[in-house]
Scaffold this active site. Structure first.
Site, PDB file in Angstrom:
ATOM      1  N   HIS B 120       6.692  -7.806  23.894  1.00  0.00           N
ATOM      2  CA  HIS B 120       5.649  -6.924  23.360  1.00  0.00           C
ATOM      3  C   HIS B 120       4.902  -6.258  24.510  1.00  0.00           C
ATOM      4  CE1 HIS B 120       6.092  -8.455  19.248  1.00  0.00           C
ATOM      5  NE2 HIS B 120       6.130  -9.684  19.753  1.00  0.00           N
ATOM      6  N   ASP B 123      -0.139  -0.115  24.007  1.00  0.00           N
ATOM      7  CA  ASP B 123      -0.413   1.281  24.385  1.00  0.00           C
ATOM      8  C   ASP B 123      -1.784   1.620  23.809  1.00  0.00           C
ATOM      9  OD1 ASP B 123      -0.756   4.048  24.316  1.00  0.00           O
ATOM     10  OD2 ASP B 123       1.182   4.479  23.376  1.00  0.00           O
ATOM     11  N   HIS B 170       7.823  -2.121  15.592  1.00  0.00           N
ATOM     12  CA  HIS B 170       6.686  -3.003  15.896  1.00  0.00           C
ATOM     13  C   HIS B 170       5.407  -2.483  15.239  1.00  0.00           C
ATOM     14  CE1 HIS B 170       8.092  -5.862  19.219  1.00  0.00           C
ATOM     15  NE2 HIS B 170       9.175  -5.244  18.790  1.00  0.00           N
ATOM     16  N   MET B 175       1.618  -4.075  14.221  1.00  0.00           N
ATOM     17  CA  MET B 175       0.999  -4.116  15.548  1.00  0.00           C
ATOM     18  C   MET B 175       0.229  -2.842  15.888  1.00  0.00           C
ATOM     19  SD  MET B 175       3.645  -6.316  17.849  1.00  0.00           S
ATOM     20  CE  MET B 175       2.381  -6.939  18.932  1.00  0.00           C
ATOM     21  N   HIS B 280     -11.217   8.564   1.113  1.00  0.00           N
ATOM     22  CA  HIS B 280     -12.183   9.145   0.178  1.00  0.00           C
ATOM     23  C   HIS B 280     -12.971   8.000  -0.430  1.00  0.00           C
ATOM     24  CE1 HIS B 280     -13.612  11.870  -3.070  1.00  0.00           C
ATOM     25  NE2 HIS B 280     -13.550  10.773  -3.803  1.00  0.00           N
ATOM     26  N   GLU B 304     -15.983  15.358   1.526  1.00  0.00           N
ATOM     27  CA  GLU B 304     -15.545  14.627   0.333  1.00  0.00           C
ATOM     28  C   GLU B 304     -14.377  13.700   0.682  1.00  0.00           C
ATOM     29  OE1 GLU B 304     -13.582  18.725  -1.146  1.00  0.00           O
ATOM     30  OE2 GLU B 304     -13.402  17.122  -2.594  1.00  0.00           O
ATOM     31  N   HIS B 331      -6.717   9.107  -0.671  1.00  0.00           N
ATOM     32  CA  HIS B 331      -6.735   9.994  -1.835  1.00  0.00           C
ATOM     33  C   HIS B 331      -5.401  10.685  -2.109  1.00  0.00           C
ATOM     34  CE1 HIS B 331      -8.375  12.422  -5.088  1.00  0.00           C
ATOM     35  NE2 HIS B 331      -9.499  11.741  -4.991  1.00  0.00           N
TER      36      HIS B 331
END
Lengths: 293, 368
Positions: B120, B123, B170, B175, B280, B304, B331
């Site tokens: 692993h 970034d 990943h 992650m 929303h 909104e 939404h």
């Protein structure tokens, strides 16, 4: 086509001749008109009275009000399926071309799930024809009567504050949270949730059951009991189970059919009652007599 | 014959070697300036909560230290019990939010326990250079690494795992997370006036791609490696099976619904590391929204719905004006209602009749 009709007529005539004997044979001992149909085990519940929390939505003085609790009398013996309709029973209706396949998760001796009100009606019609008897969905009152101590009703708000509608919304939400009911989507074999004091099995388990009762919006009078006006919406039917809720008649998955906020049914299924009312017996007799002649 | 573990380690070494050459001089340059700065060690908390932090910085820049352990584990992502072969920063999906101030140094120790299957890295979109730190943080099971970067830009920024050859897998396995870099003077509205929040919630949105068997049921796998081919095939169709907040359908509802009171100001940070979304608040608004998440830009007012670009995090400030149960959704309502992207706020307080009132309750249609 013709022989089947005659056989149905025969059964109907026998039923009319010895109605009391027929009602007495309630534990699945009867032979079906169609040998491919499994006779459902039923429970006979003697007539009785109880206080019933009315279904629907109630308003008083333009504000949400508690559902009235009214005395209800069930006047005739209620003969109801001990278990929900099973998936393999339902499959026979599908095989006969009378029911649409269910959106069921499992196979075998579990209750049918993933069925709408319309599907339940189609099954009742087919099952009535196949058995030569009259089967239908229970009403909300009949279901509650059969459920006895397993009836919970709607999850009503604990607080009703006429100046602050949010108290009702928040307290209903809180009640649902406090019930701490975890989702339980896997249908379980018939009998898994035990029987109630009336001998009816699997009430308020993880299957919610369709009833024939329509959704109502009722405006109550000042006494909180008298009905000032009522609007019935039969596109939405009462669904009974762990709690009582309301679903559009075409919904098969309670999670999709429910509200953005609220406790959704794990599964939608049904059980039927055998209709022995005088009206139905008369209808059978007329039908039988007409076909026989 | 190579074991699976040895093969993976070989790949990671090659990547680390490639990255090492340009990286070394950069690290040497920084050290002299930073050594004397004060250090602060912060314990992370799982989302939707955020660790205690100052909104307005007191004192000068410092080094803020965090530690995250990578946990690979099956994670149940819906009420049906569907299990994702999850990969997580610190055990949660999304990973925890890290908060620093502009000019601070964020120093992360990343631990990849021996019990894990995969290499692993991390970034940071908030960081500059070396693929956001990805090139300097490759670690195999049984290794740890410490990276420091200077928080030069304020805003909310996604971080995610980005190992060569399997970056999207990943990320869609869980992650990702968010770093929030606050301006030293705190947040400002469009007029440059200071604004504060009483509560902060971090809503991480993830979409999952769970393979199905012939009968249409979701499949489970014994290991990450076994799940890879099938999962990649679903990913390439670009149609997720789940779109969720906080790692699971319903994770921010019921007992875990977010809470606020009328009059309280809430900052909602919403991240999506892979795919566009559009939060929303049903029945509410965004008073001030940093849609791109970057605090040097004036916030948009009275939104909104706000648009969160895949690979970014947005921040929305809202003062609740009315009590009730609010749904906070993506939404695209199909994703909200059918795939899982719904959360709830329960808001206590007094109802404001002026803002809304039911003039005439539902009743039969009036006739002459």
């Amino acid at each position: 086509m013709k022989p089947t009709t005659t056989k149905l007529a025969g059964v109907a005539l026998v039923a009319l001749a010895i109605p009391t004997a027929l009602i007495g044979l309630s534990q699945g001992m009867q032979l079906p008109a169609d040998p491919r149909v499994r006779m459902a085990e039923t429970v006979r519940i003697e007539p009785g009275s109880f206080t019933h929390m009315q279904p629907g939505e109630f308003l008083q003085d333009s504000r949400p009000a508690a559902a009235p609790r009214v005395p209800v009398r069930i006047r005739r013996p209620l003969e109801i399926m001990k278990y929900q309709v099973r998936l393999d029973d339902y499959a026979r209706c599908v095989a006969a071309g009378a029911c649409k396949p269910a959106d069921a998760r499992e196979a075998g001796e579990v209750p049918v799930t993933g069925v709408s009100y319309r599907d339940a009606l189609a099954y009742a019609k087919w099952y009535s024809e196949a058995t030569g008897e009259d089967w239908r969905l229970p009403t909300d009152e009949e279901w509650a009567f059969a459920a006895g101590s397993r009836f919970r009703g709607d999850i009503e708000p604990l607080e009703v504050d006429t100046a602050n509608p949010a108290r009702g919304w928040l307290s209903s939400y809180r009640r649902e949270v406090d019930l701490a009911r975890k989702p339980d989507p896997q249908p379980k074999p018939a009998g898994s949730f035990g029987v109630n004091e009336k001998g009816v099995a699997d009430l308020a388990g993880n299957i919610w059951e369709w009833t024939s009762s329509c959704y109502m919006r009722v405006t109550l009078g000042p006494d909180g009991k008298a009905i000032e006006s009522a609007i019935e919406n039969c596109g939405v039917r009462v669904v009974q189970g762990f709690h009582r809720t309301y679903m559009s008649n075409f919904i098969r998955d309670g999670k999709s059919g429910g509200c953005a906020v609220g406790l959704p049914p794990d599964n939608l299924g049904f059980r039927l009652v055998r209709d022995n009312s005088l009206g139905m017996r008369m209808a059978r007799w007329f039908r039988g007599g007409w076909i026989a002649s | 014959m190579l074991t699976r573990r040895e093969a993976l380690i070989g790949a990671a070494w090659a990547a680390a070697a490639a990255a090492a050459i340009p990286a070394t001089p950069v690290m040497a340059e920084v050290k002299a300036d930073v050594g004397a700065l004060p250090r602060q060690k912060v314990s992370l908390v799982a989302p939707p909560f955020v660790h205690d932090h100052e909104q307005v910085a007191t004192g000068g820049p410092k080094i803020v230290e965090f530690t995250m352990k990578i946990e690979e584990k099956p994670v149940v992502i819906d009420d049906e019990g569907t299990a994702l072969r999850g990969m997580t920063f610190n055990g949660s999906i999304p990973g925890p939010m890290m908060v620093v101030h502009e000019g601070d140094y964020l120093e992360l120790t990343l631990v990849n326990p021996e019990t894990n299957e995969m290499p692993h890295n991390i970034d940071f979109h908030a960081a500059t250079g070396a693929l956001g730190g990805g090139a300097l943080t490759h670690i195999n099971p049984g290794e740890q690494v410490t990276l420091r970067f200077k928080a030069t830009r304020s805003g909310t920024f996604v971080y995610h795992c980005a190992p060569e050859g399997m970056i999207p897998w990943h990320v869609v396995s869980g992650m990702s997370g968010t770093v929030m870099v606050l301006p030293r003077g705190g947040l400002k509205n469009d007029k440059g006036e200071p604004v504060r929040y009483d509560r902060i919630y971090y809503v991480g949105e993830n979409e999952f791609y769970i393979p199905r068997d012939e009968a249409g049921n979701f499949k489970t796998y014994e290991s990450l490696g076994e799940s890879y081919d099938d999962t990649l095939a679903v990913m390439r169709g670009l149609v997720p099976t789940h779109v969720v907040f906080n790692g699971k359908v319903g994770a921010l509802t019921g007992e875990n619904a977010m809470k606020a009171k009328v009059g309280e100001t809430v900052l909602i940070v919403h991240s999506q590391a892979n795919r566009d979304t559009r939060p929303h608040l049903i029945g509410g608004h965004g008073d001030y929204v940093w849609e791109e998440g970057k605090f040097a830009n004036p916030p948009a007012k009275d939104l909104e719905t706000w648009f969160v670009r895949g690979g970014s995090a947005a921040a929305a400030l809202y003062t609740f004006l009315q009590p009730g149960v609010y749904a906070y959704v993506n939404h695209n309502l199909i994703e909200a209602a059918e795939l899982g992207a719904t959360a709830h706020f329960t808001v206590e307080g007094e109802w404001n009749d002026d803002l809304m009132t039911q003039v005439d309750a539902p009743r039969p249609i009036a006739t002459n």
